[in-house]
Design an enzyme around this catalytic site. Structure first.
Site, mmCIF file in Angstrom:
data_model
loop_
_atom_site.group_PDB
_atom_site.id
_atom_site.type_symbol
_atom_site.label_atom_id
_atom_site.label_comp_id
_atom_site.label_asym_id
_atom_site.label_seq_id
_atom_site.Cartn_x
_atom_site.Cartn_y
_atom_site.Cartn_z
ATOM 1 N N HIS A 121 1.086 -1.000 -0.141
ATOM 2 C CA HIS A 121 0.083 0.138 -0.279
ATOM 3 C C HIS A 121 0.685 1.184 0.059
ATOM 4 O O HIS A 121 2.444 1.645 0.785
ATOM 5 C CB HIS A 121 -0.731 -0.140 1.588
ATOM 6 C CG HIS A 121 -1.773 0.663 1.684
ATOM 7 N ND1 HIS A 121 -1.704 2.375 1.997
ATOM 8 C CD2 HIS A 121 -3.247 0.713 1.956
ATOM 9 C CE1 HIS A 121 -2.927 2.747 1.616
ATOM 10 N NE2 HIS A 121 -3.266 2.063 1.495
ATOM 11 N N ASP A 198 2.360 -4.972 8.033
ATOM 12 C CA ASP A 198 1.420 -4.154 8.281
ATOM 13 C C ASP A 198 0.183 -4.984 7.900
ATOM 14 O O ASP A 198 0.048 -5.877 6.859
ATOM 15 C CB ASP A 198 0.985 -3.730 7.141
ATOM 16 C CG ASP A 198 0.330 -2.546 6.531
ATOM 17 O OD1 ASP A 198 -0.716 -2.765 7.115
ATOM 18 O OD2 ASP A 198 0.309 -2.236 4.936
ATOM 19 N N GLN A 201 -4.432 -5.373 7.017
ATOM 20 C CA GLN A 201 -5.831 -6.207 6.208
ATOM 21 C C GLN A 201 -5.774 -7.935 5.934
ATOM 22 O O GLN A 201 -7.212 -8.323 6.080
ATOM 23 C CB GLN A 201 -5.602 -6.810 4.390
ATOM 24 C CG GLN A 201 -5.734 -4.920 3.989
ATOM 25 C CD GLN A 201 -7.388 -4.778 3.393
ATOM 26 O OE1 GLN A 201 -8.028 -5.508 3.374
ATOM 27 N NE2 GLN A 201 -7.803 -3.512 3.801
ATOM 28 N N LYS A 224 -10.958 -1.214 9.860
ATOM 29 C CA LYS A 224 -11.293 -2.378 9.570
ATOM 30 C C LYS A 224 -11.624 -3.425 10.276
ATOM 31 O O LYS A 224 -11.597 -4.274 9.064
ATOM 32 C CB LYS A 224 -9.876 -2.407 8.524
ATOM 33 C CG LYS A 224 -9.821 -1.262 7.642
ATOM 34 C CD LYS A 224 -8.512 -1.814 6.874
ATOM 35 C CE LYS A 224 -8.227 -0.172 5.344
ATOM 36 N NZ LYS A 224 -7.379 -0.147 4.687
ATOM 37 N N CYS A 362 -4.850 2.436 -4.077
ATOM 38 C CA CYS A 362 -2.663 3.101 -2.709
ATOM 39 C C CYS A 362 -1.809 2.188 -3.336
ATOM 40 O O CYS A 362 -1.423 1.274 -2.067
ATOM 41 C CB CYS A 362 -3.137 3.327 -1.430
ATOM 42 S SG CYS A 362 -5.002 4.054 -1.295
#
Ligand SMILES: *Cc1c(COP(=O)(O)O)cnc(C)c1O
Length: 404
Positions: A121, A198, A201, A224, A362
């Protein structure tokens, strides 16, 4: 097993209409929807005990402080961090990444190397470029293959004694690929490099165990995972968090201040300058409680079912191409139809009540790899249904007909 009809009753927004049609919300990879249980926690905070924390002697301040710190422990337990002070509240994934990148400015020297993946991202690329500019470190990229998987042999070849940091997302937001982070962490540690994952997600779909992963830093955003926007967390191993300097100066982060010298507060407060998103932190924990009550194994099993069903239905459409075809992926489908521009399809779908994302997500380097301007991305959560996928396929076919 998960009862989706019962679950849907928890989400008031799923009852609304968009352009006169029942909302079909398939933009979950951008942000998830919020259940009533979390909305209630937010309303209760502002109705009953809104106050600034950590300073007040009065009751409201103590109640707010207690709830905020209790939420930190809920988050700690969820991610299985060893210590509560290894959980740093942030404003979200982007903030967490920048905090770590900024901290490494003082630990890197010219010629050191940072490795990122080709699946990142933008929020995971730009801070490292800035870090490299400040320190003279060099950025290296793990390439990917046509299925949208990282090429691990190339990763191995990049590693050497100069490697200080490896950054990779657990799951790609653009393609849904689940990256082999266990392998990446293990190999990075073998040359003494730290790893930041990260988890923006992954956290909606699985429950990461930061100790079992032996990861050095892990970041995510509450919005999220059925929580509010503007709050998230950075997990860092204590030894690393002690090494990193504070990111921002301000109230809350100091032990003593004079014009000659300021000493910093201990963890986690060293990284939590200023009044935080108190209500957000409390609601973040409520969102984790909500999802844990459903169970992440149930969530993953159901979402995999939605993914297979939608993949099969979509591939029956002529000229439809899916980008991101790894065996290991979550409920994200990025696709294009012939040469039709994704934006045109997205606009018509919206007219029919279907919310999908169109564009580069992104993640422009991924789009460049496939030589496309962008994709249409449908992403599913545990409150979506096969009936919604059917309605989406009908709407998509109509859109294609109108545009061909
Ligand atoms: C959404 C997302 C981010 C950014 O999260 P923010 O909440 O906007 O800070 C970073 N990485 C990935 C993989 C994402 O999906």
């Amino acid at each position: 097993m998960l009862n989706v009809q019962d679950i849907r009753k928890d989400f008031p927004i799923l009852n609304r209409k968009v352009n006169g049609k029942p909302l079909i919300y398939f933009d979950n990879a951008a942000t998830s929807q919020t259940p009533q249980q979390v909305i209630d926690v937010i309303v209760s905070y502002y109705s009953n005990y809104n106050a600034n924390i950590h300073r007040g002697v009065h009751s409201l301040s103590q109640e707010a402080t207690d709830a905020y710190e209790k939420a930190r422990i809920t988050i700690q337990k969820h991610f299985n961090a060893k210590e509560a002070h290894e959980i740093i509240y942030t404003s979200g994934t982007t903030h967490g990444i920048n905090l770590v990148a900024n901290g490494f400015s003082s630990l890197l020297k010219k010629g050191d190397e940072i490795i990122v993946s080709a699946l990142e991202h933008h929020s995971n690329i730009v801070p490292w470029q800035m870090l490299c500019e400040r320190t003279g470190a060099v950025l290296k990229v793990i390439p990917m293959n046509e299925d949208g998987e990282l090429i691990l042999a190339d990763f191995d070849a990049l590693l050497n004694e100069a490697t200080k940091l490896v950054f990779v997302n657990h799951i790609s937001n653009a393609l849904g690929t689940i990256n082999p982070i266990e392998y990446i962490i293990d190999r990075a540690h073998s040359v003494g490099a730290a790893v930041l994952v990260d988890g923006a997600q992954s956290c909606p779909h699985l429950k990461p165990d930061v100790q079992a992963l032996d990861v050095d830093f892990y970041v995510c955003s509450a919005h999220k995972i059925c929580g509010p926007t503007g709050v998230g967390m950075l997990y860092g191993k204590e030894e690393w968090l002690k090494k990193l300097p504070p990111y921002q100066g301000g109230g809350e982060m100091i032990a003593e201040v004079s014009f000659e010298k300021t000493t910093y507060a201990g963890l986690p407060h060293k990284f939590e300058a200023g009044t935080p998103n108190i209500c957000g932190g409390i609601a973040f924990a409520a969102a984790l409680d909500y999802m844990n009550a459903i169970g992440f194994e149930n969530i993953a099993a159901y979402e995999n079912e939605l993914l297979s069903y939608a993949t099969e239905r979509l591939l029956q459409i002529d000229d439809l191409k899916i980008f991101g075809t790894s065996e290991e992926k979550t409920s994200v489908i990025s696709f294009n139809v012939g040469t039709i521009h994704p934006y045109d399809i997205g606009t018509i779908l919206d007219k029919m009540g279907v919310a999908v994302r169109t564009g580069h997500h992104c993640a422009q380097p991924i789009m460049d790899f496939f030589k496309i301007p962008g994709t249409i991305r449908a992403s599913f959560m545990f409150y979506n249904t096969k009936a919604e996928i059917d309605a989406f396929v009908v709407a998509l076919k109509k859109a294609i007909m109108m545009l061909s």
